[in-house]
Write a protein that holds these residues in place. Structure first.
Motif, PDB file in Angstrom:
ATOM      1  N   LEU A 130      41.455  35.907  26.627  1.00  0.00           N
ATOM      2  CA  LEU A 130      40.886  36.916  27.533  1.00  0.00           C
ATOM      3  C   LEU A 130      40.570  38.218  26.806  1.00  0.00           C
ATOM      4  O   LEU A 130      40.043  39.149  27.401  1.00  0.00           O
ATOM      5  CB  LEU A 130      41.850  37.191  28.693  1.00  0.00           C
ATOM      6  CG  LEU A 130      42.186  35.995  29.599  1.00  0.00           C
ATOM      7  CD1 LEU A 130      43.090  36.431  30.737  1.00  0.00           C
ATOM      8  CD2 LEU A 130      40.921  35.352  30.150  1.00  0.00           C
ATOM      9  N   ARG A 138      43.800  40.102  36.196  1.00  0.00           N
ATOM     10  CA  ARG A 138      42.934  39.083  35.582  1.00  0.00           C
ATOM     11  C   ARG A 138      43.760  37.936  34.990  1.00  0.00           C
ATOM     12  O   ARG A 138      43.369  36.765  35.078  1.00  0.00           O
ATOM     13  CB  ARG A 138      42.058  39.749  34.516  1.00  0.00           C
ATOM     14  CG  ARG A 138      41.078  38.831  33.940  1.00  0.00           C
ATOM     15  CD  ARG A 138      39.713  39.353  33.641  1.00  0.00           C
ATOM     16  NE  ARG A 138      39.000  38.250  33.000  1.00  0.00           N
ATOM     17  CZ  ARG A 138      38.708  38.212  31.709  1.00  0.00           C
ATOM     18  NH1 ARG A 138      38.994  39.234  30.931  1.00  0.00           N
ATOM     19  NH2 ARG A 138      38.114  37.148  31.204  1.00  0.00           N
ATOM     20  N   GLU A 142      42.984  34.256  36.268  1.00  0.00           N
ATOM     21  CA  GLU A 142      42.569  33.221  35.296  1.00  0.00           C
ATOM     22  C   GLU A 142      43.587  32.087  35.262  1.00  0.00           C
ATOM     23  O   GLU A 142      43.222  30.914  35.165  1.00  0.00           O
ATOM     24  CB  GLU A 142      42.414  33.815  33.893  1.00  0.00           C
ATOM     25  CG  GLU A 142      41.263  34.769  33.745  1.00  0.00           C
ATOM     26  CD  GLU A 142      39.890  34.110  33.908  1.00  0.00           C
ATOM     27  OE1 GLU A 142      39.744  32.920  33.581  1.00  0.00           O
ATOM     28  OE2 GLU A 142      38.975  34.799  34.404  1.00  0.00           O
TER      29      GLU A 142
END
Ligand code: B1M
Length: 220
Positions: A130, A138, A142
């Motif tokens: 990432l 996030r 994810e």
């Protein structure tokens, strides 16, 4: 016949110096020489490139180097890593596991994280990277999507490592079974445990070993 110890030292020192002197071209060239003369690509990465960055860190601490030098030294390191990375030996056992990896928010240091990524990929892991300064939400989002076997979080500053604790809590709230590995210079096993992480590793090689151990514990 393999390369002599003396020549090996000379090559590794030249790689190290190219990082310290932020010379991208020299760094890439010496890494090519290392490969041509049969040095192990992993050894050249750790004892050449990473060792150079250690000296750079000292120079920064002694106020002989400043942020601009750090940036160009990292560029030189990456120029060399691009040459060496494809030749880092794998043990050919692909599909060992899936790692979701990133540097936590507020932190843009990614040299260590990228070395960790390189070692995982070389060991047959699939890495979903990432990047750096990654928003904590996030990681959770994810992870829901990719369902990695392990989430790897990196933090290089005492200020950003605080985010690790939050990130681990958020990941575990979303999925209590998720395994989280943390690493980065300001951490140690005690802090990692206090933050609720399942594992800690002090360098890229230990990270792969610890990951394998954590996955085994999970499945077996
Ligand atoms: Co800065 N920086 N930096 N920096 N920088 C440090 C971290 C610092 C310790 C320097 C110092 O003051 N002595 C200090 C932090 C102090 C603190 O803790 N509070 C610092 C600072 C203050 C800053 C800025 C704030 C400076 C400023 O702007 N005034 C700023 C931060 C901006 C931000 O993030 N928001 C800043 C910026 C930068 C650069 C961009 C210029 C550059 C980074 C370039 C890049 O990464 N692309 C930089 C650099 C290069 C450093 C030092 C000198 C070197 C870091 C490095 O690359 N090391 C660093 C000094 C230091 O760490 N002693 C410093 C080499 C690398 C191979 O090691 O990253 O430790 P490392 O990774 C290792 C292990 O830690 C481990 O494995 C890796 C490989 O073996 N590991 C893991 C890492 N992640 C892992 C994850 C794992 C497992 C193991 O599992 C998932």
């Amino acid at each position: 016949m393999g390369v002599s110890e003396e020549r090996k030292r000379e090559i590794l020192e030249s790689i190290r110096n190219a990082v310290i002197q932020y010379d991208e071209d020299q760094c890439a060239s010496w890494c090519k020489v290392a490969l041509q003369e049969g040095l192990d690509a992993y050894e050249a990465t750790m004892k050449g490139l990473a060792a150079g960055m250690d000296v750079v860190s000292e120079l920064y601490t002694r106020r002989e180097y400043f942020v601009p030098e750090l940036l160009v030294c990292s560029d030189a390191l990456y120029a060399g890593l691009n040459v060496l990375r494809p030749f880092i030996r794998t043990d050919n056992k692909i599909d060992k596991g899936k790692l979701l990896l990133g540097v936590v928010e507020g932190d843009i240091h990614d040299v260590g994280k990228n070395l960790v990524k390189t070692m995982f990929e070389a060991s047959g892991w699939q890495v979903i990277d990432l990047g750096k300064d990654v928003n904590l939400e996030r990681f959770v989002e994810e992870q829901k999507k990719v369902k990695a076997d392990l989430v790897g979080l990196s933090a290089l500053m005492t200020t950003s490592m605080i985010a690790l604790e939050k990130a681990v809590a958020m990941l575990k709230a979303a999925d209590p079974k998720v395994k989280v590995l943390v690493g980065g210079a300001p951490l140690n096993p005690e802090i990692a445990a206090k933050f609720g992480a399942d594992g800690y590793a002090q360098d890229a090689v230990c990270a792969v070993q610890e990951a394998t151990h954590l996955i085994k514990k999970q499945t077996g």
